[in-house]
Design a protein around this motif. Structure first.
Motif, PDB file in Angstrom:
ATOM      1  N   VAL A 129     -11.759  -6.560 -19.229  1.00  0.00           N
ATOM      2  CA  VAL A 129     -11.185  -5.284 -18.411  1.00  0.00           C
ATOM      3  C   VAL A 129     -10.367  -6.310 -17.394  1.00  0.00           C
ATOM      4  CG1 VAL A 129     -13.050  -3.413 -17.199  1.00  0.00           C
ATOM      5  CG2 VAL A 129     -13.579  -5.189 -19.027  1.00  0.00           C
ATOM      6  N   TYR A 130      -9.768  -4.694 -16.870  1.00  0.00           N
ATOM      7  CA  TYR A 130      -8.579  -5.066 -15.964  1.00  0.00           C
ATOM      8  C   TYR A 130      -8.713  -3.618 -14.851  1.00  0.00           C
ATOM      9  CZ  TYR A 130      -6.737  -8.343 -18.782  1.00  0.00           C
ATOM     10  OH  TYR A 130      -6.321  -9.843 -19.571  1.00  0.00           O
ATOM     11  N   PHE A 131      -9.038  -4.603 -13.666  1.00  0.00           N
ATOM     12  CA  PHE A 131      -9.287  -3.525 -12.720  1.00  0.00           C
ATOM     13  C   PHE A 131      -8.118  -3.102 -11.556  1.00  0.00           C
ATOM     14  CE2 PHE A 131     -13.131  -5.519 -14.195  1.00  0.00           C
ATOM     15  CZ  PHE A 131     -14.108  -4.140 -14.033  1.00  0.00           C
ATOM     16  N   TRP A 132      -7.673  -2.322 -10.776  1.00  0.00           N
ATOM     17  CA  TRP A 132      -6.892  -2.153  -9.762  1.00  0.00           C
ATOM     18  C   TRP A 132      -7.315  -1.409  -8.732  1.00  0.00           C
ATOM     19  CZ3 TRP A 132      -5.475  -2.344 -14.918  1.00  0.00           C
ATOM     20  CH2 TRP A 132      -3.931  -2.424 -15.389  1.00  0.00           C
ATOM     21  N   LEU A 133      -7.490  -2.186  -7.763  1.00  0.00           N
ATOM     22  CA  LEU A 133      -8.402  -0.594  -6.264  1.00  0.00           C
ATOM     23  C   LEU A 133      -7.450  -0.727  -5.876  1.00  0.00           C
ATOM     24  CD1 LEU A 133      -9.474  -4.653  -4.999  1.00  0.00           C
ATOM     25  CD2 LEU A 133     -10.857  -3.329  -6.525  1.00  0.00           C
ATOM     26  N   LYS A 134      -8.790   0.489  -5.312  1.00  0.00           N
ATOM     27  CA  LYS A 134      -7.600   2.035  -4.496  1.00  0.00           C
ATOM     28  C   LYS A 134      -7.756   0.655  -3.380  1.00  0.00           C
ATOM     29  CE  LYS A 134     -10.640   5.320  -6.115  1.00  0.00           C
ATOM     30  NZ  LYS A 134     -11.857   6.404  -5.436  1.00  0.00           N
ATOM     31  N   ASP A 135      -5.973   1.480  -3.074  1.00  0.00           N
ATOM     32  CA  ASP A 135      -5.606   1.272  -1.726  1.00  0.00           C
ATOM     33  C   ASP A 135      -7.108   0.558  -0.983  1.00  0.00           C
ATOM     34  OD1 ASP A 135      -2.958   0.788  -2.542  1.00  0.00           O
ATOM     35  OD2 ASP A 135      -2.748   2.983  -1.640  1.00  0.00           O
ATOM     36  N   GLU A 136      -7.834   1.826   0.019  1.00  0.00           N
ATOM     37  CA  GLU A 136      -8.459   1.597   1.341  1.00  0.00           C
ATOM     38  C   GLU A 136      -9.484  -0.012   0.508  1.00  0.00           C
ATOM     39  OE1 GLU A 136     -10.525   5.174  -1.684  1.00  0.00           O
ATOM     40  OE2 GLU A 136      -8.240   3.809  -1.236  1.00  0.00           O
ATOM     41  N   PHE A 137      -9.738  -0.928  -0.738  1.00  0.00           N
ATOM     42  CA  PHE A 137     -10.366  -1.579  -0.695  1.00  0.00           C
ATOM     43  C   PHE A 137     -10.047  -3.184  -0.892  1.00  0.00           C
ATOM     44  CE2 PHE A 137     -12.932   2.316  -2.415  1.00  0.00           C
ATOM     45  CZ  PHE A 137     -13.956   2.332  -1.471  1.00  0.00           C
ATOM     46  N   LYS A 138      -8.342  -2.586  -0.497  1.00  0.00           N
ATOM     47  CA  LYS A 138      -7.706  -4.035  -0.372  1.00  0.00           C
ATOM     48  C   LYS A 138      -7.752  -4.929   0.868  1.00  0.00           C
ATOM     49  CE  LYS A 138      -5.050  -2.516  -4.310  1.00  0.00           C
ATOM     50  NZ  LYS A 138      -3.472  -2.607  -5.015  1.00  0.00           N
ATOM     51  N   ASN A 139      -8.526  -4.832   1.576  1.00  0.00           N
ATOM     52  CA  ASN A 139      -8.971  -5.535   2.128  1.00  0.00           C
ATOM     53  C   ASN A 139      -9.987  -6.634   2.299  1.00  0.00           C
ATOM     54  OD1 ASN A 139     -11.715  -4.676   2.525  1.00  0.00           O
ATOM     55  ND2 ASN A 139     -10.590  -2.673   2.825  1.00  0.00           N
ATOM     56  N   ASP A 140     -10.512  -7.492   3.545  1.00  0.00           N
ATOM     57  CA  ASP A 140     -11.036  -8.969   3.229  1.00  0.00           C
ATOM     58  C   ASP A 140     -12.399  -8.202   2.383  1.00  0.00           C
ATOM     59  OD1 ASP A 140      -9.165 -10.153   3.603  1.00  0.00           O
ATOM     60  OD2 ASP A 140     -10.024 -10.928   5.358  1.00  0.00           O
ATOM     61  N   GLU A 141     -12.695  -7.262   3.367  1.00  0.00           N
ATOM     62  CA  GLU A 141     -14.038  -6.867   2.779  1.00  0.00           C
ATOM     63  C   GLU A 141     -14.579  -5.637   1.685  1.00  0.00           C
ATOM     64  OE1 GLU A 141     -17.134  -3.458   4.405  1.00  0.00           O
ATOM     65  OE2 GLU A 141     -16.500  -3.971   5.926  1.00  0.00           O
ATOM     66  N   GLY A 142     -13.540  -4.873   0.879  1.00  0.00           N
ATOM     67  CA  GLY A 142     -13.331  -4.993  -0.044  1.00  0.00           C
ATOM     68  C   GLY A 142     -13.207  -5.642  -1.633  1.00  0.00           C
ATOM     69  N   ARG A 143     -12.437  -6.925  -1.481  1.00  0.00           N
ATOM     70  CA  ARG A 143     -12.069  -8.119  -2.389  1.00  0.00           C
ATOM     71  C   ARG A 143     -13.882  -8.966  -2.428  1.00  0.00           C
ATOM     72  NH1 ARG A 143      -7.859  -8.045  -4.156  1.00  0.00           N
ATOM     73  NH2 ARG A 143      -5.949  -7.251  -3.334  1.00  0.00           N
ATOM     74  N   ALA A 144     -14.594  -8.897  -1.259  1.00  0.00           N
ATOM     75  CA  ALA A 144     -15.777  -9.546  -0.830  1.00  0.00           C
ATOM     76  C   ALA A 144     -16.895  -8.959  -2.414  1.00  0.00           C
ATOM     77  CB  ALA A 144     -15.951 -10.169   0.380  1.00  0.00           C
ATOM     78  N   ARG A 145     -16.295  -7.527  -1.403  1.00  0.00           N
ATOM     79  CA  ARG A 145     -17.821  -6.972  -2.723  1.00  0.00           C
ATOM     80  C   ARG A 145     -17.214  -7.156  -4.158  1.00  0.00           C
ATOM     81  NH1 ARG A 145     -18.078  -0.566  -2.141  1.00  0.00           N
ATOM     82  NH2 ARG A 145     -18.935  -0.070  -4.403  1.00  0.00           N
ATOM     83  N   MET A 146     -16.148  -6.711  -4.589  1.00  0.00           N
ATOM     84  CA  MET A 146     -15.981  -6.219  -5.988  1.00  0.00           C
ATOM     85  C   MET A 146     -16.310  -7.494  -6.192  1.00  0.00           C
ATOM     86  SD  MET A 146     -14.506  -4.567  -8.323  1.00  0.00           S
ATOM     87  CE  MET A 146     -13.826  -5.278  -9.915  1.00  0.00           C
ATOM     88  N   GLU A 147     -15.633  -9.194  -5.462  1.00  0.00           N
ATOM     89  CA  GLU A 147     -15.967 -10.715  -6.293  1.00  0.00           C
ATOM     90  C   GLU A 147     -17.383 -10.281  -6.806  1.00  0.00           C
ATOM     91  OE1 GLU A 147     -13.310 -13.520  -3.866  1.00  0.00           O
ATOM     92  OE2 GLU A 147     -11.576 -12.395  -4.332  1.00  0.00           O
ATOM     93  N   ALA A 148     -18.291 -10.252  -5.104  1.00  0.00           N
ATOM     94  CA  ALA A 148     -20.212 -10.497  -5.435  1.00  0.00           C
ATOM     95  C   ALA A 148     -20.664  -9.880  -6.804  1.00  0.00           C
ATOM     96  CB  ALA A 148     -20.484 -10.254  -4.346  1.00  0.00           C
ATOM     97  N   ALA A 149     -20.167  -8.315  -6.762  1.00  0.00           N
ATOM     98  CA  ALA A 149     -20.227  -7.642  -8.473  1.00  0.00           C
ATOM     99  C   ALA A 149     -19.576  -8.287  -9.265  1.00  0.00           C
ATOM    100  CB  ALA A 149     -19.708  -5.989  -8.223  1.00  0.00           C
ATOM    101  N   LEU A 150     -18.909  -8.758 -10.122  1.00  0.00           N
ATOM    102  CA  LEU A 150     -18.168  -9.800 -10.673  1.00  0.00           C
ATOM    103  C   LEU A 150     -18.899 -10.691 -11.119  1.00  0.00           C
ATOM    104  CD1 LEU A 150     -14.252  -9.108 -10.251  1.00  0.00           C
ATOM    105  CD2 LEU A 150     -15.676  -8.314 -12.336  1.00  0.00           C
ATOM    106  N   THR A 151     -19.401 -11.375 -10.301  1.00  0.00           N
ATOM    107  CA  THR A 151     -19.865 -12.514 -10.335  1.00  0.00           C
ATOM    108  C   THR A 151     -21.658 -12.030 -11.338  1.00  0.00           C
ATOM    109  OG1 THR A 151     -19.040 -13.962  -8.552  1.00  0.00           O
ATOM    110  CG2 THR A 151     -20.911 -14.717  -8.928  1.00  0.00           C
ATOM    111  N   GLU A 152     -21.848 -11.024 -10.509  1.00  0.00           N
ATOM    112  CA  GLU A 152     -23.578 -11.196 -10.934  1.00  0.00           C
ATOM    113  C   GLU A 152     -22.720 -10.407 -12.394  1.00  0.00           C
ATOM    114  OE1 GLU A 152     -26.692 -10.915  -9.748  1.00  0.00           O
ATOM    115  OE2 GLU A 152     -25.553 -12.470  -8.082  1.00  0.00           O
TER     116      GLU A 152
END
Length: 100
Positions: A5-28
């Motif tokens: 599965v490949y994900f393209w983030l919305k622009d408003e999530f292409k920041n440190d906070e959004g990336r940290a959230r996505m990475e934590a979710a993928l880790t889970e």
């Protein structure tokens, strides 16, 4: 079988906070008991060529022992449900590619 599965983030999530959230979710997500194994990552820094696509932000690869395990993951896995339901608003595009 393999589930990619490949994900393209919305622009408003292409920041440190959004990336940290996505990475934590993928880790889970890779902790789900249904796949035999899994990992996630970002596009590799490989040479740009006409046949490569580096436009996505995150990808996940899950290996399943059989189709039944994959179906259970898709339809009755609370970890998968929490991931897709809790983070969907972050994604501009999602592409799934499954291998037999």
């Amino acid at each position: 079988m393999e589930h990619h599965v490949y994900f393209w983030l919305k622009d408003e999530f292409k920041n440190d906070e959004g990336r940290a959230r996505m990475e934590a979710a993928l880790t889970e997500l890779v902790k789900s008991p249904n796949p035999a194994s899994g990992h996630w990552g970002k596009p590799a820094a490989t040479e740009s060529r006409p046949v490569t696509d580096h436009s996505w932000d995150y990808g996940i690869s899950l290996k399943f022992n059989d189709l039944e395990s994959h179906e259970k993951y898709q339809k009755a896995d609370p970890i998968h449900d929490a991931f897709s339901g809790g983070h969907r608003e972050m994604w501009a595009k999602v592409m799934v590619m499954d291998l037999d």
